[in-house]
Scaffold this active site. Structure first.
Site, short mmCIF file in Angstrom:
data_model
loop_
_atom_site.label_atom_id
_atom_site.label_comp_id
_atom_site.label_asym_id
_atom_site.label_seq_id
_atom_site.Cartn_x
_atom_site.Cartn_y
_atom_site.Cartn_z
N SER A 145 0.78 -1.17 -0.06
CA SER A 145 -0.16 -0.04 0.07
C SER A 145 0.80 1.13 0.04
O SER A 145 0.30 2.43 -0.04
CB SER A 145 -0.86 0.02 0.99
OG SER A 145 -2.00 -0.72 0.90
N LYS A 148 0.08 3.57 -2.60
CA LYS A 148 -0.97 4.65 -2.66
C LYS A 148 -0.32 6.07 -2.53
O LYS A 148 -0.93 7.16 -2.93
CB LYS A 148 -1.93 4.47 -1.66
CG LYS A 148 -2.89 2.97 -1.69
CD LYS A 148 -3.71 3.09 -0.40
CE LYS A 148 -4.58 1.57 -0.70
NZ LYS A 148 -3.88 0.57 -0.56
N SER A 331 -5.90 3.25 3.98
CA SER A 331 -5.60 2.54 3.00
C SER A 331 -6.66 2.03 2.34
O SER A 331 -6.69 0.86 2.16
CB SER A 331 -4.69 1.35 3.78
OG SER A 331 -3.74 1.00 2.79
#
Length: 502
Positions: A145, A148, A331
Site C-alpha cells: 500500500s 498509494k 488504506s
C-alpha cells in the site's frame, strides 16, 4: 527546496518524560481521523497464491472499536493547513545528521529477524536530492500500500486539492413506460447509503440526498413514476486487475466501476463484507429504493444505458484533498483505484489500469519527479507485480513537501500517525519498548501483503531535522516481526541526532 513552516520544535521531543504528552499534541494537530476509530489496512495477510478466507484478508479498512489502550483523545479533525505541526514545523534547514551516523544505527536493524533477505532503506532530507542513507535503495520492491502515496501525489497534481467527484441524475428519453431518468456515476466509490459518519470532517456524498433532490424535482413537475437507467461508462475495463488474486473481492476491493455505492460491499455497513459482482447495478437498485421512499416509483429493473439529457440533481464527494487523506489513513483500495482512473481522465488517457498507470507517470514527470524505480500496474499496491524502489518513494514524498508544490500537501497530512490514527494505530504498533518513543512522531504509509511489509513517511529527528524515509521488505518471513522491525527503524530516526538512538 523543502517547505520550512515557521515554528519552533523542541529538541527534546523524544524524551521519555515528554514523549506521550507531545505525541498527543502532535496527533491533535495532525489529523486526519477516521471516525475516532482505528482502521485496518485493506490488504494485509492476503495470499496471492490462493483465494484467502475472510479471516486471512482482514487488512481491509474495517473500523474496530477502540480498545482501552487506544490513545486517540483529540478532536476529530483539523484543517490540512495545520496538520503537519509539529512534524513539519520549524527545524534546521539542511539538518546536521550524517550518513555515517544513520548507517551506524540503522544498518544493524536491517538484519532484524523476520525482515527476510530482501530489505531496502532510503532516508533523505527533502531539501536535498542526495540520500543520507542507502541500503538497496535503488532496487525494486513489492510496495504493497505504499503505492498509494504515488497515486495520491499524482492525483493531487493532476486534479488539484479542491476537485470533487460528482454523481448525477439526468433526464433520459421518455418511452412507453413514461418519463425516464439515468443515474450517472462520477467515479466516486465513497458514495454512501449509510448514516453520516461520526467524524464531522468526513462527509461522503449520500445516495439518499441525491434521491431526495431528484424526487423533489420530479414531483414539482407532476412526475411520480419513472424508468431508471444507470451509466457507469466513465471508467473502462477490466474491472479487476489480471494480476490480482481472485480472492481480493472477498473483502479487499470491488470491481472498479464508474458508479458504485459503499465501495461495492454486499453488506454496506460491514467494512469486511464481500463485494458485489456488479457495483453499478447494485448502486442503481439502492437508488431506486431511496427514490421510492421519497415518493417517486422506479418502474421495472434499472438497466445500463448512456446518459445525455438535462441534469435533474447531483451530489458531490468531499474535496480531493480529503479523499486523499482518507485513502492514505485507512488504506482504501477502492478509492486508490478510482483516483488512478481520475488521473487518466485528467491526462486524456483511457480510464483503465493501463491508462491510469501511464497518466500517473506523466503527471509525476510534470512535477519533476525522476521515474527511476517506478514500475506499477495498479493504484492501490494490491498487485504483486508492482515494483517501487525506496529511493523513488523518498523522491515522491520530498515532492509533496516542496515549496513549489503546495497543492500536494494532503499526501503528507493523510499519512497515519504512529500509535494514533489509521493503519499505524492497530495491532500493537508503536507500543513496544523499542518503538513507543515514535508514537505521535512518525507519520507514514503502511504496506502489507503476505511476506511484504513496507513503511514510507516522514519524521523530525531529535535535532529538529526533517527526514523522509522508505523502509521495505518483500521477503519477510514473519509479518509481526517485520512490522516491529520497520517501526523500530522509524523510531530510531525520530531519536537521531543521532547517538541517542539504539
Amino acid at each position: 527546496m523543502a517547505r520550512q513552516v515557521p515554528g519552533t520544535l523542541p529538541t527534546a521531543i523524544v524524551s521519555a518524560a515528554l514523549g506521550i504528552v507531545l505525541a498527543g499534541a502532535c496527533v491533535w494537530a495532525a489529523g486526519p481521523w477516521s471516525g475516532g476509530q482505528r482502521v485496518s489496512e485493506r490488504h494485509d495477510r492476503v495470499s496471492a497464491a490462493a483465494k484467502p478466507s475472510a479471516a486471512a484478508s482482514r487488512d481491509s479498512a474495517a473500523p474496530s472499536s477502540p480498545s482501552p489502550s487506544t490513545r486517540s483523545t483529540g478532536p476529530a479533525h483539523t484543517p490540512a493547513a495545520a496538520a503537519l505541526v509539529p512534524v513539519l514545523a520549524g527545524g534546521k534547514p539542511g539538518g546536521t545528521v550524517t550518513g555515517e551516523e544513520l548507517a551506524g544505527v540503522l544498518r544493524p536493524l536491517t538484519a532484524a529477524p523476520g525482515l527476510g533477505k530482501h530489505v531496502g532503506v532510503a532516508v533523505a532530507d527533502p531539501s536535498s536530492s542526495a540520500l543520507l542513507f542507502d541500503d538497496n535503495a535503488g532496487e525494486g520492491f513489492a510496495p504493497a500500500s505504499t503505492n498509494k502515496v504515488v497515486t495520491a501525489v499524482a492525483a493531487l497534481g493532476a486534479l488539484g486539492p479542491d476537485k470533487r467527484l460528482t454523481t448525477r441524475v439526468v433526464r433520459g428519453p421518455d418511452g412507453p413506460a413514461g418519463p425516464a431518468i439515468v443515474l450517472v456515476g462520477g467515479g466516486d466509490p465513497t458514495l454512501s447509503t449509510q448514516a453520516a459518519p461520526a467524524d464531522p470532517a468526513w462527509r461522503p456524498a449520500a445516495l439518499d440526498d441525491l434521491a431526495a433532490a431528484t424526487a423533489s424535482a420530479l414531483l414539482a413537475k407532476g412526475v411520480n413514476s419513472v424508468t431508471l437507467g444507470y451509466d457507469a461508462s466513465l471508467f473502462g475495463g477490466p474491472a479487476l486487475n489480471p494480476t490480482w488474486s481472485a480472492g481480493y473481492t472477498d473483502g479487499n476491493v470491488a470491481p472498479v466501476a464508474g458508479l458504485m455505492a459503499d465501495e461495492g460491499r454486499a453488506r454496506p455497513a460491514d467494512e469486511l463484507s464481500p463485494r458485489v459482482a456488479e457495483p453499478a447495478a447494485a448502486a442503481a437498485a439502492a437508488f431506486a429504493e431511496r427514490l421510492a421512499a421519497h415518493g417517486v416509483k422506479a418502474v421495472g429493473k434499472p438497466a445500463a444505458t448512456s446518459a445525455s439529457g438535462d441534469q435533474v440533481a447531483s451530489v458531490a464527494s468531499p474535496r480531493l484533498a480529503d479523499l486523499v487523506e482518507h485513502m492514505l489513513t485507512v488504506s482504501d483500495n477502492d478509492l486508490a483505484e478510482a483516483l488512478l482512473r481520475q488521473v487518466a481522465i485528467a491526462g486524456g488517457k483511457p480510464a483503465t489500469f493501463d491508462g491510469g498507470v501511464a497518466a500517473v507517470r506523466d503527471e509525476l514527470t510534470k512535477l519533476g519527479v525522476d521515474l527511476g524505480g517506478l514500475q506499477t500496474v495498479d493504484g492501490s499496491g494490491l498487485s504483486r507485480e508492482d515494483r517501487i524502489s525506496p529511493a523513488f518513494l523518498v523522491r515522491v514524498l520530498s515532492s509533496a513537501a516542496a515549496d513549489d508544490h503546495p497543492d500536494l500537501r494532503a499526501a503528507l497530512t493523510g499519512l497515519p500517525v504512529a500509535g494514533f490514527t489509521g493503519t499505524l494505530a492497530e495491532d500493537g504498533r508503536y507500543t513496544s519498548p523499542q518503538s513507543s518513543a515514535g508514537a505521535g512522531l512518525v507519520r507514514a504509509k503502511t504496506g502489507s501483503l503476505t511476506g511484504v511489509v513496507t513503511l514510507a513517511g516522514l519524521v523530525r529527528d531529535n535535532d529538529g531535522q526533517l527526514l523522509v524515509f522508505a523502509l521495505m521488505a518483500d521477503q519477510a518471513g514473519d509479518t509481526a516481526a517485520a512490522r516491529a522491525a520497520v517501526d523500530r527503524m522509524a523510531t530510531t530516526l525520530a531519536g537521531c541526532g543521532c547517538g541517542a538512538a539504539g
